[in-house]
Motif scaffolding. Sequence first.
Motif, PDB file in Angstrom:
ATOM      1  N   GLU A   1     -38.004 -57.102  18.281  1.00 56.94           N
ATOM      2  CA  GLU A   1     -38.746 -57.226  17.031  1.00 56.94           C
ATOM      3  C   GLU A   1     -38.503 -56.064  16.068  1.00 56.94           C
ATOM      4  OE1 GLU A   1     -43.296 -57.968  15.442  1.00 56.94           O
ATOM      5  OE2 GLU A   1     -42.850 -58.151  17.573  1.00 56.94           O
ATOM      6  N   GLU A   2     -38.520 -54.818  16.572  1.00 56.72           N
ATOM      7  CA  GLU A   2     -38.338 -53.675  15.666  1.00 56.72           C
ATOM      8  C   GLU A   2     -36.940 -53.659  15.040  1.00 56.72           C
ATOM      9  OE1 GLU A   2     -37.766 -52.241  19.927  1.00 56.72           O
ATOM     10  OE2 GLU A   2     -39.339 -53.328  18.885  1.00 56.72           O
ATOM     11  N   ASN A   3     -35.929 -54.110  15.789  1.00 53.92           N
ATOM     12  CA  ASN A   3     -34.574 -54.169  15.233  1.00 53.92           C
ATOM     13  C   ASN A   3     -34.460 -55.252  14.165  1.00 53.92           C
ATOM     14  OD1 ASN A   3     -33.750 -52.104  16.909  1.00 53.92           O
ATOM     15  ND2 ASN A   3     -33.053 -53.489  18.512  1.00 53.92           N
ATOM     16  N   ILE A   4     -35.099 -56.377  14.408  1.00 49.24           N
ATOM     17  CA  ILE A   4     -35.095 -57.455  13.417  1.00 49.24           C
ATOM     18  C   ILE A   4     -35.809 -56.994  12.151  1.00 49.24           C
ATOM     19  CG2 ILE A   4     -35.891 -59.801  12.921  1.00 49.24           C
ATOM     20  CD1 ILE A   4     -33.708 -59.796  15.015  1.00 49.24           C
ATOM     21  N   GLU A   5     -36.947 -56.316  12.312  1.00 50.71           N
ATOM     22  CA  GLU A   5     -37.684 -55.817  11.143  1.00 50.71           C
ATOM     23  C   GLU A   5     -36.826 -54.861  10.329  1.00 50.71           C
ATOM     24  OE1 GLU A   5     -41.245 -54.142  12.774  1.00 50.71           O
ATOM     25  OE2 GLU A   5     -42.196 -56.103  13.008  1.00 50.71           O
ATOM     26  N   ASN A   6     -36.073 -53.989  10.988  1.00 49.06           N
ATOM     27  CA  ASN A   6     -35.194 -53.057  10.273  1.00 49.06           C
ATOM     28  C   ASN A   6     -34.100 -53.803   9.516  1.00 49.06           C
ATOM     29  OD1 ASN A   6     -36.560 -50.774  11.069  1.00 49.06           O
ATOM     30  ND2 ASN A   6     -35.271 -50.440  12.874  1.00 49.06           N
ATOM     31  N   ARG A   7     -33.528 -54.824  10.138  1.00 45.08           N
ATOM     32  CA  ARG A   7     -32.460 -55.578   9.468  1.00 45.08           C
ATOM     33  C   ARG A   7     -32.997 -56.351   8.267  1.00 45.08           C
ATOM     34  NH1 ARG A   7     -29.885 -57.466  14.884  1.00 45.08           N
ATOM     35  NH2 ARG A   7     -30.840 -59.425  14.313  1.00 45.08           N
ATOM     36  N   VAL A   8     -34.179 -56.935   8.414  1.00 42.05           N
ATOM     37  CA  VAL A   8     -34.781 -57.674   7.297  1.00 42.05           C
ATOM     38  C   VAL A   8     -35.125 -56.711   6.158  1.00 42.05           C
ATOM     39  CG1 VAL A   8     -36.797 -59.017   6.586  1.00 42.05           C
ATOM     40  CG2 VAL A   8     -35.609 -59.579   8.712  1.00 42.05           C
TER      41      VAL A   8
ATOM     42  N   THR B   1     -33.637 -53.891   5.471  1.00 41.82           N
ATOM     43  CA  THR B   1     -32.366 -53.507   4.851  1.00 41.82           C
ATOM     44  C   THR B   1     -31.869 -54.609   3.927  1.00 41.82           C
ATOM     45  OG1 THR B   1     -31.791 -52.129   6.747  1.00 41.82           O
ATOM     46  CG2 THR B   1     -29.976 -52.834   5.326  1.00 41.82           C
ATOM     47  N   TYR B   2     -31.990 -55.848   4.363  1.00 42.63           N
ATOM     48  CA  TYR B   2     -31.569 -56.975   3.525  1.00 42.63           C
ATOM     49  C   TYR B   2     -32.342 -56.976   2.210  1.00 42.63           C
ATOM     50  CZ  TYR B   2     -31.317 -61.651   1.634  1.00 42.63           C
ATOM     51  OH  TYR B   2     -31.173 -62.712   0.780  1.00 42.63           O
ATOM     52  N   TYR B   3     -33.670 -56.897   2.296  1.00 46.59           N
ATOM     53  CA  TYR B   3     -34.476 -56.956   1.070  1.00 46.59           C
ATOM     54  C   TYR B   3     -34.238 -55.753   0.167  1.00 46.59           C
ATOM     55  CZ  TYR B   3     -36.834 -61.174   2.475  1.00 46.59           C
ATOM     56  OH  TYR B   3     -37.106 -62.467   2.828  1.00 46.59           O
ATOM     57  N   ARG B   4     -33.875 -54.630   0.747  1.00 42.08           N
ATOM     58  CA  ARG B   4     -33.548 -53.455  -0.061  1.00 42.08           C
ATOM     59  C   ARG B   4     -32.254 -53.673  -0.847  1.00 42.08           C
ATOM     60  NH1 ARG B   4     -34.485 -49.829   4.068  1.00 42.08           N
ATOM     61  NH2 ARG B   4     -32.274 -49.776   4.492  1.00 42.08           N
ATOM     62  N   ASN B   5     -31.359 -54.509  -0.308  1.00 44.01           N
ATOM     63  CA  ASN B   5     -30.036 -54.689  -0.914  1.00 44.01           C
ATOM     64  C   ASN B   5     -29.796 -56.070  -1.509  1.00 44.01           C
ATOM     65  OD1 ASN B   5     -28.861 -52.069  -0.154  1.00 44.01           O
ATOM     66  ND2 ASN B   5     -29.221 -52.818   1.908  1.00 44.01           N
ATOM     67  N   VAL B   6     -30.788 -56.940  -1.500  1.00 42.30           N
ATOM     68  CA  VAL B   6     -30.566 -58.322  -1.903  1.00 42.30           C
ATOM     69  C   VAL B   6     -30.105 -58.440  -3.364  1.00 42.30           C
ATOM     70  CG1 VAL B   6     -32.955 -58.844  -2.545  1.00 42.30           C
ATOM     71  CG2 VAL B   6     -31.467 -60.655  -1.703  1.00 42.30           C
ATOM     72  N   LYS B   7     -30.640 -57.647  -4.257  1.00 46.90           N
ATOM     73  CA  LYS B   7     -30.244 -57.729  -5.675  1.00 46.90           C
ATOM     74  C   LYS B   7     -28.761 -57.410  -5.842  1.00 46.90           C
ATOM     75  CE  LYS B   7     -30.800 -58.151 -10.086  1.00 46.90           C
ATOM     76  NZ  LYS B   7     -30.101 -59.333 -10.541  1.00 46.90           N
ATOM     77  N   GLU B   8     -28.300 -56.367  -5.172  1.00 44.35           N
ATOM     78  CA  GLU B   8     -26.885 -56.010  -5.257  1.00 44.35           C
ATOM     79  C   GLU B   8     -26.006 -57.115  -4.664  1.00 44.35           C
ATOM     80  OE1 GLU B   8     -29.221 -53.955  -4.061  1.00 44.35           O
ATOM     81  OE2 GLU B   8     -29.252 -52.355  -5.544  1.00 44.35           O
ATOM     82  N   LEU B   9     -26.477 -57.724  -3.582  1.00 46.33           N
ATOM     83  CA  LEU B   9     -25.726 -58.831  -2.982  1.00 46.33           C
ATOM     84  C   LEU B   9     -25.635 -60.021  -3.932  1.00 46.33           C
ATOM     85  CD1 LEU B   9     -27.193 -58.741   0.628  1.00 46.33           C
ATOM     86  CD2 LEU B   9     -24.834 -58.244  -0.016  1.00 46.33           C
ATOM     87  N   GLU B  10     -26.752 -60.350  -4.572  1.00 42.57           N
ATOM     88  CA  GLU B  10     -26.750 -61.469  -5.515  1.00 42.57           C
ATOM     89  C   GLU B  10     -25.825 -61.195  -6.699  1.00 42.57           C
ATOM     90  OE1 GLU B  10     -30.885 -61.946  -6.419  1.00 42.57           O
ATOM     91  OE2 GLU B  10     -31.205 -63.268  -4.695  1.00 42.57           O
TER      92      GLU B  10
END
Length: 78
Positions: free
Chosen positions: A26-33, A35-44
């Motif tokens: 769970e803690e690893n998944i939370e970190n990955r999620v 990180t995703y939300y921190r970078n989603v704008k740049e990805l889009e």
Amino acid sequence: RYHTTFRPAPTPEIQARLRQNPRDKEENIENRVETYYRNVKELEDFYEDAFHVNADQDPHVVFEFIESCIIKPLPCKK
């Protein structure tokens, strides 16, 4: 590979031998999620021609949607 909800092991003996991948804790998944939300704008911005897929459907429906986007993409507003 087995999934406890969607594709469980066929017998209790096999279930007893299964192990969880440490990356799926769970803690690893939370970190990955996070990180995703921190970078989603740049990805889009980087993948501006990408399309959104609702993957919470039958796999064949998802495949057909992706295939239709690749073979005959819908026109986009520019």
